[in-house]
Design a protein around this motif. Structure first.
Motif: not given
Lengths: 150, 150
Positions: A98, A100, A132-136, B121, B125-133
């Motif tokens: 992941x 982040x 996998x990407x996550x943002x936050x 996570x 870490x506080x995730x707001x969104x995920x993207x999968x590649x």
DNA sequence: TTCTAAATACAATAATGTTGCATTTGTATT
DNA sequence: AATACAAATGCAACATTATTGTATTTAGAA
């Protein structure tokens, strides 16, 4: 969290990959290993402003080819580089972890603690790798936000 | 797979978002809706070479802000744009789906058929969104490869 | 110490991202 | 239908990043 290595180990790394031990390369390695986040080229440039921009560009490229670092893109599409863990070899990266992206400090963290879920694609697609990407908010920034709230 | 829409529907879309109906915007919409893959700005430019580069740039930006399209980066970090499905609204994209990068034809597919796995996570870490590649071969290209093998 | 391939630095160009501003155009209003 | 104004486009200009070629320097082998 950051992997601590000394200069001898960096020299070994270069030797293993048939790369000459040069000052710029050693400095890039020690900078990248001292952080637990990915590094963009502008970051590197600002720290090592006596090294040519193109040299950095090529160092990053060869390190990536050799499997020493891997490239990830942050939310703005700018390239960031992070040291690879264990099982990367030349031209075959094992970076199925992941990434982040902190929306506040813009840092990119590689989270190896999380194992990728198994995924099945629609018929016809042949996947070779996943990222996998996550943002936050990262731990540091989420703490800051909490302080603000009080 | 590609969502078929006619010009009236594109005009409606613009109107809904308080955007003026202009020729460049309608052309961009019809081009993007006619494909089932994401489109890069260079792609658009080569097709619509009579429209200014900056105009396209701004059209893509406002479409993204309005939630009409969303931006994804391909393996080379170049921005690609794809039409949003149903539940995107202004400044809040719902693009938690898989982006498949074909390593051969370089196309980026948005795979909505796949629902995102739940992920936890590391602490802090506080995730707001995920993207999968994912990267690999798309249906077309994997067929081509099979033909070659025989 | 000498030699050579590799690496660096510098110059130059391409591609992309971005802003400011004059001109044009869509549309609401008269 | 004409007008008026805000919005959108087109053009110029500049910033940043990516990329290639080449002369000079340097690491490491002989």
């Amino acid at each position: 969290m950051a992997q601590v290595k000394n200069n001898y180990q960096f020299e070994d790394m270069l030797q293993k990959h048939n790369l000459k031990k040069t000052a710029p390369r050693l400095r890039v390695l020690s900078m990248m290993y001292s952080k637990n986040t990915a590094t963009s080229q502008p970051d590197l440039e600002s720290v090592m402003n006596d090294i040519d921009r193109v040299t950095l560009y090529r160092i990053l490229n060869t390190f990536e080819e050799k499997g020493i670092i891997h490239k990830v893109f942050d939310l703005n599409g700018t390239a960031n580089y992070a040291v690879c863990h264990s099982d990367c070899r030349e031209n075959h990266h094992q970076d199925e972890h992941l990434h982040f992206n902190c929306t506040l400090c813009k840092n990119v963290y590689c989270i190896n603690e999380l194992n990728m879920p198994k995924l099945t694609l629609p018929a016809g697609f042949e996947a070779q790798g996943f990222t996998l990407y996550a943002s936050g908010l990262c731990p540091k920034c989420s703490k800051k936000e909490q302080v603000k709230m009080n």
